[in-house]
Design an enzyme around this catalytic site. Structure first.
Site, PDB file in Angstrom:
ATOM      1  N   GLU A  74       0.812  -1.225   0.000  1.00 29.12           N
ATOM      2  CA  GLU A  74       0.000   0.000   0.000  1.00 29.12           C
ATOM      3  C   GLU A  74       0.847   1.276   0.000  1.00 29.12           C
ATOM      4  O   GLU A  74       0.390   2.330   0.453  1.00 29.12           O
ATOM      5  CB  GLU A  74      -0.954   0.010   1.194  1.00 29.12           C
ATOM      6  N   HIS A  93      -2.539   1.337   8.857  1.00 31.53           N
ATOM      7  CA  HIS A  93      -3.603   0.669   8.104  1.00 31.53           C
ATOM      8  C   HIS A  93      -3.863  -0.708   8.720  1.00 31.53           C
ATOM      9  O   HIS A  93      -2.935  -1.502   8.851  1.00 31.53           O
ATOM     10  CB  HIS A  93      -3.189   0.534   6.640  1.00 31.53           C
ATOM     11  N   HIS A  95      -6.889  -4.142   9.430  1.00 29.70           N
ATOM     12  CA  HIS A  95      -8.068  -4.868   8.958  1.00 29.70           C
ATOM     13  C   HIS A  95      -8.908  -5.265  10.170  1.00 29.70           C
ATOM     14  O   HIS A  95      -9.421  -6.386  10.218  1.00 29.70           O
ATOM     15  CB  HIS A  95      -7.655  -6.128   8.195  1.00 29.70           C
ATOM     16  N   HIS A 156     -12.373  -4.060   2.576  1.00 34.59           N
ATOM     17  CA  HIS A 156     -10.938  -4.191   2.828  1.00 34.59           C
ATOM     18  C   HIS A 156     -10.567  -3.877   4.283  1.00 34.59           C
ATOM     19  O   HIS A 156     -10.209  -4.776   5.028  1.00 34.59           O
ATOM     20  CB  HIS A 156     -10.206  -3.278   1.820  1.00 34.59           C
TER      21      HIS A 156
END
Ligand SMILES: [Zn+2]
Length: 215
Positions: A74, A93, A95, A156
């Site tokens: 990313e 980031h 999940h 996502h």
């Protein structure tokens, strides 16, 4: 300059992300903006957070990538956010499960806790779907982040930002907690969000008045 201390902080933030249950395995990524020139330090792609060392962190300056590993998939997303938001010093980031529930449903996480108004600056909006690692995802994420401190990536996960690594991680923790609260509150019949005025006041108090008085 090798940014030893900042490399260490990136590793520690990645470990905390794992320990707090915000990611499993090697998913997710962490970056910090360089303090003295354009560029960032970012976690390498697909590496175990528990064995990662400061030397594994990748230095990215413009198109040059310096390190022994490939940077996170990313990278473009991190670049796009730093370009659009000069106030952002770090990006995390994850999940995490409940935030990803809202991302899968492509519904915003509402501003229903004071922390959301203070630290995030309102609801967290879902950016439309684009494949992971794509420049389309990078652009959409930066656009839907807008002036806030977090954005959902459809189907996502979550991106949290902050002035430093600590605050970017805090953004992810607060959004995940609020997503859990919102999901359960919806089962109880729902809850009301703060008004834009209330959000503005809470946010300004957090940014400019929060903390110990110096006197
Ligand atoms: Zn991801």
């Amino acid at each position: 300059m090798n940014y030893d201390r900042l490399r260490q902080e990136v590793v520690e933030t990645a470990r905390q992300m794992l320990n707090q249950g915000l990611v499993r395995g090697t998913w997710g990524n962490v970056s910090a903006r360089l303090p003295d020139r354009p560029g960032m330090l970012i976690t390498p792609s697909g590496m175990d957070y528990l064995t990662m060392t400061p030397d594994d962190i990748v230095l990215v300056e413009g198109d040059s990538v310096i390190g022994r590993w490939k940077p996170s998939i990313e990278l473009l997303l991190h670049k796009a956010i730093y370009e659009k938001r000069p106030d952002v010093g770090a990006i995390v980031h994850t999940h995490s499960v409940f935030a990803t529930v809202f991302a899968a449903a492509e519904r915003p996480i509402p501003a229903i806790t004071e922390e959301m108004a203070q630290v995030i600056g309102g609801s967290v909006e879902p950016a439309p779907y684009a494949p992971c690692g794509s420049s389309a995802l990078a652009e959409l994420a930066a656009k839907y982040l807008n002036r806030k401190q977090a954005v959902l990536l459809a189907k996502h996960g979550l991106v949290g930002v902050g002035r430093d690594l600590k605050e970017a991680l805090l953004s992810c923790i607060i959004v995940e907690k609020t997503a859990q609260i919102a999901a359960v509150a919806n089962m109880l019949g729902g809850c009301t969000e703060f008004t834009p005025d209330e959000i503005r006041e809470l946010r300004e108090n957090y940014l400019y008045k929060y903390g110990q008085d110096k006197e």
